[in-house]
Structures are given as structure tokens and as C-alpha cells.
Design an enzyme around this catalytic site. Structure first.
Site, PDB file in Angstrom:
ATOM      1  CE1 TYR A 164      -5.328   5.784  -1.283  1.00 16.04           C
ATOM      2  CE2 TYR A 164      -7.233   6.968  -1.529  1.00 16.04           C
ATOM      3  CZ  TYR A 164      -6.341   6.152  -0.802  1.00 16.04           C
ATOM      4  OH  TYR A 164      -6.431   5.968   0.455  1.00 16.04           O
ATOM      5  CE1 TYR A 224      -4.352   1.081   0.543  1.00 11.20           C
ATOM      6  CE2 TYR A 224      -3.140   3.043   1.395  1.00 11.20           C
ATOM      7  CZ  TYR A 224      -4.507   2.555   1.144  1.00 11.20           C
ATOM      8  OH  TYR A 224      -5.430   3.553   0.979  1.00 11.20           O
TER       9      TYR A 224
END
Length: 393
Positions: A345, A295
Site C-alpha cells: 500500500y 485502487y
């Protein structure tokens, strides 16, 4: 639990909309489009869906999507908090539901207009003003200017730099690597647009030491995943991505994005807790992971997570990267889709889809080696989650 849970469920379908800065349509429609695309990929009819697992931040409730798509009945639905930290947790919930027989076809989705709608990087979101205990921590950080995720993570990055001698260039190499991978990915917002380290170094500060090119994008889009039993997945068109491990973790003195009262604020015990569970559930060790999707809302967190998951020692991730281990032909190819820095995102759910593609052998930056096991992680430093996806061999 691990003996009955591991490798008994699989991700059988993935589907996404385009990743843009202005989708021109509602978040509800993005959710429905991504769910239909994932079901088409799995070749499973909408009428077979009987469960959903979502984010609490998701603005499109399961009943709205079920109603719009004509899904007749839902036997299972759950919501996971903590934003990107919980990215992998809905898949854990889905796998538990499928492996226990509670549901047969569970869909995970995340869809939002994060650029053309509410911009997460622009300040506290509307729910932050709710007068409840979940938001009380903001009383102690907002007055000091720690309003946005970038400002809150900059604190940890400064400490990490001071403690281990990391530099802005070390963070920049994470960004350069992701953008190189994104340049080869037609789905990525930064397709065809690699960057040089000099460009990273000349980009403006957002919250020192984080520069613009240390920060993930603001994206519009939707991504969905279809989870079924491993047995069912073997009869579907694509090779199954078996869920060998799926875990969540909250560490001591955990505060969302700002656990500043710990002895070492650059350490993330919630990530180490998830790592420990994943290795136990899967029976694997870091050396047996062939690729990873880490991440990357902000570049320093890639380095810190590599250390917490045990791929290198504390303070060594910058050298691990510099030695080429994260390249496509390295020991641990990372964020081969371009990451959230380069592709888009979607709170990490698009990273889970890349983990599936790596297992299938269909990534646009497919490593030149057999990929048997892929680690996918959620965000940090918040309550954390992670997955190990494995080939059916």
C-alpha cells in the site's frame, strides 16, 4: 487542453524500495532511494531533475529530497490533497508542467512507514485533529464510530449489498484474484501466498461487512516515477508510457470518505467525472482499455469503480468478475501486480508503476495480448483522480 496535453508527456522511469512491514530506515531515506531508482531506470541524472509533484500527506518535502540528492534547482513543485484519491493527480501535474514547458524532468514519489510508523487504519491521523474547515466533517461522523477508512467504507458496502444483492463472497473474489496475482510477483509482500475464498470468508470482521482480507495492507516503502516529454522519452532505454489522459474530480456534496448526504451513497459522481474527462482527453472508450489498475484499499471499491468507469452496468460488476473478465487472460486484466491488497500500500503510486510495466510488457503477470492502453485509478469515495497510459504505437 486535451488537444495539447494528451500523449505529449510520458512516464520514462519507475523505481521502488522493497515493500515491508518494518523498513528499518527513515521515510526520508525511502523517498531518496525510490527517486534514485526511478532515475536510474530512466537513465537520467539527478542534476536534470527540475520539478516534483507530491501528496500533501507526504512527510518528505521536495526541498529535503532535492537537498539530499544534490539536485541544484527546482522550477516546479506542487502538492495534491485527498490521500489515495489524489494518487494519479501528481502525474497529471507533472504532465501539465512538462507539456507546457514549465519543467523538463518532474519526479513523483510517495514514501512512508505506514506500518512501523503511523498506522492509517488505527484511527484518525494526527492532522485530523487540526481545527480547520478541512476536518469539520469529522464532527458529524466520529461520534457515530466512523473513525477509520474501513468503518467509513463499510457504510457504502452495506448499501451496495442491499441494493444489488452483492455478497461478502463477491468482495472475497476480488481479494482472491489480487492475491493470486501477488503470488507471482517477487516484489509483493504476499509473493507465493495465494488465498482461497474459504480463507477470506473465515477472516475476522474489521468493520462489517469488511473482513480482514477485504482490506489493503499497511506497508513501509517508497515508489517514484519520472515524467518527461514524449519526445525525450523516445530516446530513453524503455518504451515510453504515454500519458493519454489525466484527470481529477470532485462531485456534488463531496465529503471526504463520507458523502452520506447524497441521494444514492453507493454512487460516486466524482469517479464518473474523472472517467468522462479521461475518455474525452484520450479519445478512447472503456472497450478500448486493455488492462486496468483499480485502487483497492478495500475490495468493494473495485466493483463500484468498474461500474462508474463504464466497464459494466450498475450492480453488474460482481458478475463481470465471476465471468472471468478480470483474469490475466480476460477482457480486462485488473491489478496484475497484486494490488494494494497483495503487493503493498503506497497510496496507489505503486499501481501507476504497474501500469507502466503493462505498457512496457514487463509485468510479472503480463496478459497474453497487446497492451496499448491501461487505466489507472485513485482511491474512492474521496475526491478522485485517474490516468490512461498508452503504448507509443
Amino acid at each position: 487542453m486535451s488537444q495539447t496535453f494528451s500523449r505529449r508527456a510520458a512516464i520514462a522511469g519507475i523505481g521502488a524500495t522493497e515493500f515491508s512491514k518494518d523498513s528499518g530506515r527513515s521515510e526520508w531515506r525511502l523517498a531518496c532511494e525510490s527517486v534514485l531508482a526511478a532515475l536510474a531506470d530512466a537513465q537520467i541524472g539527478v542534476e536534470e531533475v527540475d520539478g516534483f509533484a507530491l501528496f500533501t500527506m507526504e512527510n518528505n518535502p521536495e526541498i529535503a529530497v532535492a537537498r539530499a540528492l544534490g539536485i541544484p534547482e527546482l522550477k516546479f513543485f506542487s502538492r495534491i490533497p485527498h490521500g489515495g484519491g489524489g494518487a494519479c493527480a501528481p502525474v497529471q501535474q507533472a504532465a501539465l508542467a512538462v507539456s507546457s514547458g514549465v519543467a523538463d524532468v518532474v519526479v513523483v514519489y510517495r514514501a512512508f512507514n505506514e506500518r512501523s510508523g503511523h498506522r492509517f487504519g488505527a484511527g484518525p491521523p494526527p492532522f485530523a485533529y487540526a481545527q480547520n474547515t478541512d476536518q469539520e466533517y469529522r464532527n458529524w461522523i466520529n461520534p457515530y464510530g466512523l473513525l477509520t477508512p474501513a468503518q467509513q467504507e463499510a457504510f457504502l458496502a452495506q448499501r451496495y449489498m442491499a441494493k444489488y444483492g452483492a455478497t461478502s463472497e463477491d468482495f472475497g473474489r476480488v481479494s482472491v484474484l489480487s492475491r493470486k496475482h501477488a503470488a507471482n510477483n517477487p516484489k509483493a509482500w504476499f509473493h507465493g501466498r495465494p488465498i482461497r475464498l474459504e480463507e477470506h470468508q473465515s477472516s475476522r470482521f474489521i468493520a462489517e461487512p469488511l473482513r480482514l482480507l477485504d482490506c489493503c495492507q499497511e506497508s513501509d516503502g517508497g515508489q517514484a516515477l519520472v515524467i518527461v516529454s514524449a519526445e525525450r522519452a523516445r530516446d530513453l532505454p524503455h518504451p515510453p508510457a504515454l500519458i493519454s489522459g489525466a484527470a481529477q474530480g470532485v462531485g456534488p456534496q463531496q465529503i471526504s470518505m463520507s458523502s452520506y448526504y447524497r441521494p444514492d451513497i453507493d454512487e460516486m459522481p466524482e469517479v464518473e467525472l474523472v472517467a468522462r474527462q479521461l475518455w474525452q482527453q484520450s479519445g478512447l472508450r472503456p472497450a478500448e482499455i486493455d488492462a486496468a489498475v483499480i485502487y483497492d484499499a478495500f475490495t468493494p471499491m473495485v466493483l463500484l469503480q468498474l461500474e462508474e468507469y463504464g466497464f459494466c452496468g450498475r450492480g453488474e460488476a460482481k458478475d463481470y468478475l465471476l465471468d472471468g473478465h478480470l483474469e490475466v487472460d480476460g477482457a480486462l486484466p485488473v491489478n496484475t501486480h497484486g494490488g494494494q491488497l497483495g503487493e503493498g500500500y503506497l497510496h496507489g503510486v505503486n499501481g501507476i508503476a504497474e501500469g507502466v510495466r503493462l505498457v512496457r510488457g514487463t509485468s510479472t503477470n503480463q496478459p497474453p495480448k497487446a497492451i496499448d492502453n491501461v487505466l489507472v485509478t485513485g482511491g474512492s469515495p474521496v475526491p478522485h483522480s485517474g490516468l490512461v497510459l498508452s503504448a507509443d504505437r
